[in-house]
Design a protein around this motif. Structure first.
Motif, mmCIF file in Angstrom:
data_model
loop_
_atom_site.group_PDB
_atom_site.id
_atom_site.type_symbol
_atom_site.label_atom_id
_atom_site.label_comp_id
_atom_site.label_asym_id
_atom_site.label_seq_id
_atom_site.Cartn_x
_atom_site.Cartn_y
_atom_site.Cartn_z
ATOM 1 N N ASP A 111 0.570 -2.104 -7.562
ATOM 2 C CA ASP A 111 0.698 -1.139 -6.461
ATOM 3 C C ASP A 111 0.309 0.262 -6.928
ATOM 4 O O ASP A 111 -0.087 1.099 -6.110
ATOM 5 N N ARG A 170 9.174 3.595 -0.257
ATOM 6 C CA ARG A 170 9.269 2.496 -1.219
ATOM 7 C C ARG A 170 10.161 2.936 -2.377
ATOM 8 O O ARG A 170 9.679 3.235 -3.474
ATOM 9 N N ARG A 230 5.904 6.693 1.312
ATOM 10 C CA ARG A 230 5.697 5.314 1.756
ATOM 11 C C ARG A 230 7.020 4.570 1.973
ATOM 12 O O ARG A 230 7.005 3.387 2.300
ATOM 13 N N TRP A 281 5.288 7.455 -3.323
ATOM 14 C CA TRP A 281 6.198 6.351 -3.015
ATOM 15 C C TRP A 281 7.351 6.795 -2.126
ATOM 16 O O TRP A 281 7.855 5.992 -1.317
#
Length: 515
Positions: free
Chosen positions: A35, A210, A208, A205
């Motif tokens: 990722d 996440r 996002r 991140w």
């Protein structure tokens, strides 16, 4: 002695290899989940030639000077062959650009070849200008010789000044055409750093949503670069959020000290976006940077920065603003706004402490004390009014006697840099009084000042002369500058022209985001 020629005793004390295949590799970033990056193969330059290679940087990864002249070296660092044992990739990140959220960014023209382990630890090797990646957006993924020469020289100049920075290993060029404002030729610079993780890597991140990958990145950075942040200090209970708060506090200190470093030498970065801020407190991504000639407190080195967001006097505040963006990105791991603010609270004290120590040394004072702020403000005001040269101004202060005397023979004086000599002399009266209070012998003070005030800096016109020569395949000026700027504090015979005021034509030079 030829200008810039200095011995390199460090070469003789390290056991270095002559073959890239013998380098030890690690590739720790590539071991993270996919990722975090995309696997990319470099796009090689056509008919490349080695403009310059840096044996001092090569020694850091255990590579001998003889290896720099071999065909394997040129092939790897022009993008034609992989780094033996490497794992090429382009990293993804996001960020704020000129204060505005820009969303996903990433290595649009940079490619991490791999990580080499040498006598000075592990260093990631990154090609800049090696072609398209999934993050190139509207760009072509290439770099031009002009900007590559500037980055190559800047990183080594900053290292010579003792300022944390990425390093430069190699500069390779080609006649491949690249379209910018005009048609230019292509180049690839190989830069080195323990890590190229940025504030924007964390912002990505968080944006996002996440938290799992955000935690993975934070744990990687802590365990590899900030292990002291993992355990709780004595007397403090361990908590899940504790390591991330201590990481933020550590990055805050490093960033504050880096800002003090920049301010003390008159360096302007030009594009202090969060995606250009190193999590290790390194100077990262040399684009439209500049070392000031005539002092202007509001100097903007980036022609694209029409609002002056990244002016010299704004840089410390922008560094703090960027840290707040990093703190916001860490919120999912901490979930305590007050604790994050507390971790950021040390920024101002860290910056001022470092800046005052540096300015006391530049002024020849044993230590900073109450009242010195007014003395320094008076100097800034006088220099700003007359655009007195930043570097030469501090360098010439070393020749000022603590008592009123006739100017020392041979050489220009501090006052010669000012149109309003009376104002400069009035400031000197207060400065001399402060020196007498400090009580140091003039000779010892002058020697100490010359160890912290550079005689040689990478002025824009010096970089421009090196670029012009390189376009004719003459790397001699790059080599002279690299050697000279390796020790910018020591006067070197034959290098007088590098320590003079810039020529009139230097005022017409402009650098922008395309630089």
């Amino acid at each position: 002695m030829q200008c810039g020629r200095r011995t390199a005793p460090w070469i003789t004390v390290l056991k270095l290899v002559t073959d890239l295949s013998s380098l030890r590799t690690d590739n720790s970033f590539a071991a993270l989940p996919e990722d975090f990056y995309s696997r990319v193969t470099p796009q090689p330059l056509g008919d490349p030639w080695l403009v310059h290679a840096n044996p001092e940087a090569a020694a850091l990864i255990g590579l001998a000077p003889e290896a720099l002249a071999g065909p394997q070296f040129l092939a790897v660092f022009s993008g034609a062959q992989p780094l033996p044992g490497g794992a090429p990739l382009a990293a993804v990140y996001s960020g704020h650009q000129f204060g505005v959220w820009a969303g996903q960014l990433g290595d649009g023209r940079a490619l991490l070849l791999g990580e080499a382990c040498g006598p000075a630890g592990s260093w990631e090797l990154q090609l800049k200008g090696s072609g398209l990646t999934p993050y190139s957006r509207m760009g072509d993924g290439k770099a031009v010789l002009r900007s590559s020469v500037r980055e190559y020289l800047a990183s080594e100049a900053m290292h010579g000044l003792g300022i944390p920075t990425t390093r430069a290993l190699a500069l390779v060029a080609s006649d491949d055409p690249v379209i910018r404002e005009t048609v230019e030729t292509a180049a690839v610079v190989t830069r080195m750093a323990p890590s190229f993780v940025r504030f924007g890597s964390f912002e990505h991140w968080a944006s996002r949503q996440r938290p799992d990958l955000l935690r993975t990145l934070a744990d990687y950075v802590i365990d590899r670069f900030y292990p002291e942040c993992r355990p709780a200090p004595a007397g403090e209970a361990q908590s899940a959020a504790g390591p991330y708060l201590r990481l933020l506090a550590a990055v805050t200190r490093r960033t504050a000290e880096l800002m003090a470093d920049w301010q003390a030498v008159g360096f302007c970065h030009g594009v202090m976006n969060t995606d250009n801020m190193s999590i290790l407190g390194l100077t990262l991504d040399y684009g439209p940077y500049g070392f000031m000639d005539g002092f202007d407190a509001h100097h903007v080195c980036n022609h694209s920065d029409s609002a002056g967001r990244y002016a010299w006097d704004a840089q410390p505040a922008v560094g703090h603003w960027n840290l707040y963006r990093l703190a916001g990105a860490l919120m999912p791991l901490v979930q305590d706004e007050a604790a994050l603010r507390a971790a950021l609270a040390g920024y101002e004290q860290a910056f001022l402490g470092a800046f005052h120590r540096k300015m006391a040394a530049k002024l020849g004072l044993r230590q900073w004390q109450d009242g010195d702020e007014e003395l320094l403000d008076g100097l800034w005001a006088a220099m700003h009014h007359d655009r007195a040269d930043f570097s030469l101004g501090f360098r010439r202060l070393a020749r000022v006697a603590s008592t009123e005397t006739s100017p020392p023979p041979g050489g220009e004086t501090f006052e010669d840099l000012f149109i309003d000599r009376e104002a400069a002399q009035a400031w000197l009266a207060g400065y001399r009084a402060r020196l007498r209070q400090d009580g140091q012998a003039d000779a010892a003070r002058a020697a100490a000042m010359n160890r912290v005030n550079p005689l040689y800096v990478l002025r824009n016109h010096l970089a421009e002369l090196a670029i012009r020569a390189a376009r004719s395949r003459d790397a001699g000026e790059i080599d002279r500058l690299v050697r000279l700027l390796r020790d910018p504090y020591t006067e070197q015979p034959g290098c007088e022209s590098y320590a003079r005021l810039p020529p009139d034509w230097a005022g017409s030079l402009q650098v922008s985001c395309s630089s």
